[in-house]
Design a protein around this motif. Structure first.
Motif, short mmCIF file in Angstrom:
data_model
loop_
_atom_site.label_atom_id
_atom_site.label_comp_id
_atom_site.label_asym_id
_atom_site.label_seq_id
_atom_site.Cartn_x
_atom_site.Cartn_y
_atom_site.Cartn_z
N ALA A 1 22.00 21.13 15.25
CA ALA A 1 21.00 20.07 15.14
C ALA A 1 20.14 20.36 13.93
O ALA A 1 19.84 21.52 13.63
CB ALA A 1 20.14 19.99 16.39
N ASN A 2 19.77 19.31 13.20
CA ASN A 2 18.86 19.55 12.08
C ASN A 2 17.42 19.64 12.60
O ASN A 2 17.14 19.29 13.76
CB ASN A 2 19.04 18.52 10.97
N PRO A 3 16.49 20.15 11.79
CA PRO A 3 15.12 20.40 12.29
C PRO A 3 14.44 19.18 12.89
O PRO A 3 13.72 19.30 13.88
CB PRO A 3 14.40 20.90 11.04
N LEU A 4 14.65 17.99 12.31
CA LEU A 4 13.96 16.82 12.83
C LEU A 4 14.49 16.44 14.22
O LEU A 4 13.72 15.99 15.07
CB LEU A 4 14.09 15.64 11.86
N ALA A 5 15.78 16.63 14.47
CA ALA A 5 16.34 16.35 15.79
C ALA A 5 15.69 17.24 16.84
O ALA A 5 15.37 16.79 17.95
CB ALA A 5 17.85 16.54 15.78
N VAL A 6 15.49 18.50 16.51
CA VAL A 6 14.85 19.43 17.44
C VAL A 6 13.40 19.07 17.66
O VAL A 6 12.88 19.15 18.78
CB VAL A 6 14.98 20.88 16.91
N ALA A 7 12.71 18.63 16.60
CA ALA A 7 11.31 18.25 16.72
C ALA A 7 11.14 17.00 17.58
O ALA A 7 10.17 16.87 18.32
CB ALA A 7 10.71 18.01 15.33
N VAL A 8 12.11 16.10 17.50
CA VAL A 8 12.03 14.86 18.28
C VAL A 8 12.31 15.13 19.75
O VAL A 8 11.63 14.60 20.64
CB VAL A 8 13.03 13.82 17.73
N LEU B 1 8.15 7.44 21.22
CA LEU B 1 9.15 7.18 20.18
C LEU B 1 10.23 6.30 20.77
O LEU B 1 10.73 6.57 21.87
CB LEU B 1 9.78 8.47 19.66
N THR B 2 10.61 5.26 20.04
CA THR B 2 11.76 4.43 20.42
C THR B 2 12.75 4.48 19.27
O THR B 2 12.47 4.00 18.17
CB THR B 2 11.33 2.97 20.69
N LEU B 3 13.90 5.10 19.52
CA LEU B 3 14.88 5.33 18.45
C LEU B 3 16.23 4.75 18.84
O LEU B 3 16.66 4.85 19.99
CB LEU B 3 15.03 6.83 18.19
N SER B 4 16.90 4.17 17.87
CA SER B 4 18.30 3.76 18.03
C SER B 4 19.18 4.95 17.68
O SER B 4 18.78 5.86 16.95
CB SER B 4 18.61 2.58 17.11
N TYR B 5 20.39 4.95 18.21
CA TYR B 5 21.33 6.01 17.85
C TYR B 5 22.73 5.44 17.65
O TYR B 5 23.10 4.43 18.23
CB TYR B 5 21.36 7.13 18.91
N HIS C 1 17.71 6.84 14.45
CA HIS C 1 16.94 6.16 13.40
C HIS C 1 15.95 5.19 14.04
O HIS C 1 16.20 4.65 15.13
CB HIS C 1 17.86 5.42 12.42
N ALA C 2 14.83 4.98 13.36
CA ALA C 2 13.77 4.11 13.87
C ALA C 2 13.80 2.77 13.16
O ALA C 2 14.31 2.65 12.03
CB ALA C 2 12.41 4.78 13.69
N GLU C 3 13.25 1.76 13.79
CA GLU C 3 13.12 0.45 13.17
C GLU C 3 12.21 0.56 11.96
O GLU C 3 11.11 1.12 12.04
CB GLU C 3 12.52 -0.53 14.19
N PRO C 4 12.65 0.07 10.79
CA PRO C 4 11.81 0.16 9.58
C PRO C 4 10.44 -0.47 9.80
O PRO C 4 10.32 -1.57 10.35
CB PRO C 4 12.63 -0.61 8.53
N GLY C 5 9.41 0.24 9.38
CA GLY C 5 8.05 -0.26 9.50
C GLY C 5 7.43 -0.12 10.87
O GLY C 5 6.28 -0.53 11.07
N SER C 6 8.14 0.49 11.83
CA SER C 6 7.65 0.60 13.20
C SER C 6 6.75 1.83 13.35
O SER C 6 6.71 2.73 12.51
CB SER C 6 8.82 0.71 14.17
N ASP C 7 6.03 1.86 14.47
CA ASP C 7 5.22 3.04 14.79
C ASP C 7 6.11 4.27 14.93
O ASP C 7 5.70 5.38 14.55
CB ASP C 7 4.45 2.81 16.10
N LYS D 1 29.84 7.34 24.73
CA LYS D 1 28.59 7.30 23.96
C LYS D 1 28.89 6.70 22.60
O LYS D 1 29.61 7.28 21.80
CB LYS D 1 28.03 8.71 23.82
N THR D 2 28.33 5.53 22.32
CA THR D 2 28.61 4.85 21.05
C THR D 2 27.31 4.51 20.32
O THR D 2 26.91 5.21 19.40
CB THR D 2 29.42 3.57 21.30
N VAL D 3 26.65 3.45 20.74
CA VAL D 3 25.37 3.06 20.14
C VAL D 3 24.40 2.74 21.27
O VAL D 3 24.80 2.45 22.40
CB VAL D 3 25.51 1.84 19.21
N GLY D 4 23.11 2.79 20.96
CA GLY D 4 22.13 2.46 21.98
C GLY D 4 20.72 2.72 21.49
O GLY D 4 20.49 3.04 20.32
N VAL D 5 19.78 2.57 22.39
CA VAL D 5 18.37 2.81 22.11
C VAL D 5 17.84 3.75 23.18
O VAL D 5 18.15 3.60 24.37
CB VAL D 5 17.56 1.49 22.13
N LYS D 6 17.04 4.73 22.77
CA LYS D 6 16.49 5.69 23.72
C LYS D 6 15.00 5.88 23.44
O LYS D 6 14.57 5.95 22.30
CB LYS D 6 17.23 7.02 23.61
#
Length: 289
Positions: A133-140, A232-236, A253-259, A217-222
């Motif tokens: 996992a890269n560092p941001l994945a672990v932080a999330v 945090l609301t992220l698509s994968y 990934h997050a929606e562009p411009g979102s919180d 496991k394909t695509v979704g939102v978590k």
């Protein structure tokens, strides 16, 4: 693990989940089964009750493609569920297992993940062990630390229920994904260890495993509740790793411009540039078929 009659175990589990009312049949009353009776499944699938009984009891383990499709229709299986049923009906002969060796992520994929400092990315093994996992994945997500088994984490770590606001949905999807990843190969020693431990320690896991749900496991939102930045609301998106059967690359990934995008940027700014999370050694021994 229903190793002697896996097809029958799957059919029984699905039969118990289908309500007779879905087909205009009377429910409730003095019915002795929670779902459909065997003869009702046979009627809906266009076959004799005796033949369906033989299949469910394991006396006929290789029904035809026509029968598989009819049963998939009755049980309202999606593409992943139908593929799983088909695999159970016509299992591929497996070679004798070789000696144990660890699952490893290739160096080129590790370099690629490192090049995504603003994109959480991780690699899962076939039993949902976090291999890298890269560092941001672990932080999330604390469930994305290399060496963690995500199934164990979801059901045995009390913090998982705080991390996932939609924990019941995440739990069900995790078990269904595990089923999809291992397919009909329920003799995998790593899988046996995980299922055995969780069946003893978690009533929720035991109940969900008994459903025999299958979901690729394909695509979704978590949704996550991160201890540092909050909601945090992220698509994968999920990608099979070529050359490494069973490995999955998960990218968030997050929606562009979102919180959530702004929160991820904040997390990224807090990560030290010399983080060694990606290279952390992972000792996940598996049997290679």
């Amino acid at each position: 693990m229903d190793s002697d009659n896996r097809l029958g175990a799957f059919l029984r589990a699905r039969r118990e989940l289908v309500r007779p009312e879905q087909f205009g049949m009377p429910g409730g009353g003095h019915r002795r089964v929670s779902g459909l009776r065997r003869e009702e499944v046979a009627l809906l699938a266009g076959m004799s009750a005796d033949y369906y009984t033989r299949i469910e009891q394991g006396r006929d383990k290789h029904p035809s493609e026509q029968v598989v499709e009819a049963l998939a229709r009755v049980f309202a299986l999606d593409e992943a569920g139908t593929a799983h049923l088909r695999e159970l009906a016509r299992p591929v002969a497996r070679r004798k297992r070789a000696a144990r060796r660890p699952e490893r992520v290739g160096p080129s994929l590790l370099r690629l993940m490192r090049a995504w400092p603003n994109t959480p990315a991780l690699v899962l093994g076939r039993c949902l062990d976090v291999l890298a996992a890269n560092p941001l994945a672990v932080a999330v997500n604390s469930c994305s630390v290399p060496g963690v088994n995500q199934v164990r984490m979801v059901f045995l770590d009390p913090e998982a229920r705080n991390l996932y606001p939609d924990w019941p949905t995440v739990a069900a999807e995790t078990v269904a994904t595990l089923r999809a990843c291992v397919g009909a190969d329920l003799d995998d020693p790593r899988l046996i260890d995980i299922v055995g431990e969780l069946s003893l320690k978690s009533e929720d896991f035991r109940r969900l495993w008994a459903r025999h749900d299958v979901r690729a496991k394909t695509v979704g939102v978590k949704r996550f509740h991160n201890p540092v930045v909050g909601a945090l609301t992220l698509s994968y998106d999920t990608f099979a790793v070529n050359g490494a059967p069973g490995q999955l690359l998960i990218v968030y990934h997050a929606e562009p411009g979102s919180d959530s995008e702004r929160s991820m940027a904040l997390l990224g700014s807090m990560i030290a540039s010399d983080s060694e999370t990606l290279e952390s050694p992972v000792d996940v021994d598996v049997h290679q078929a």
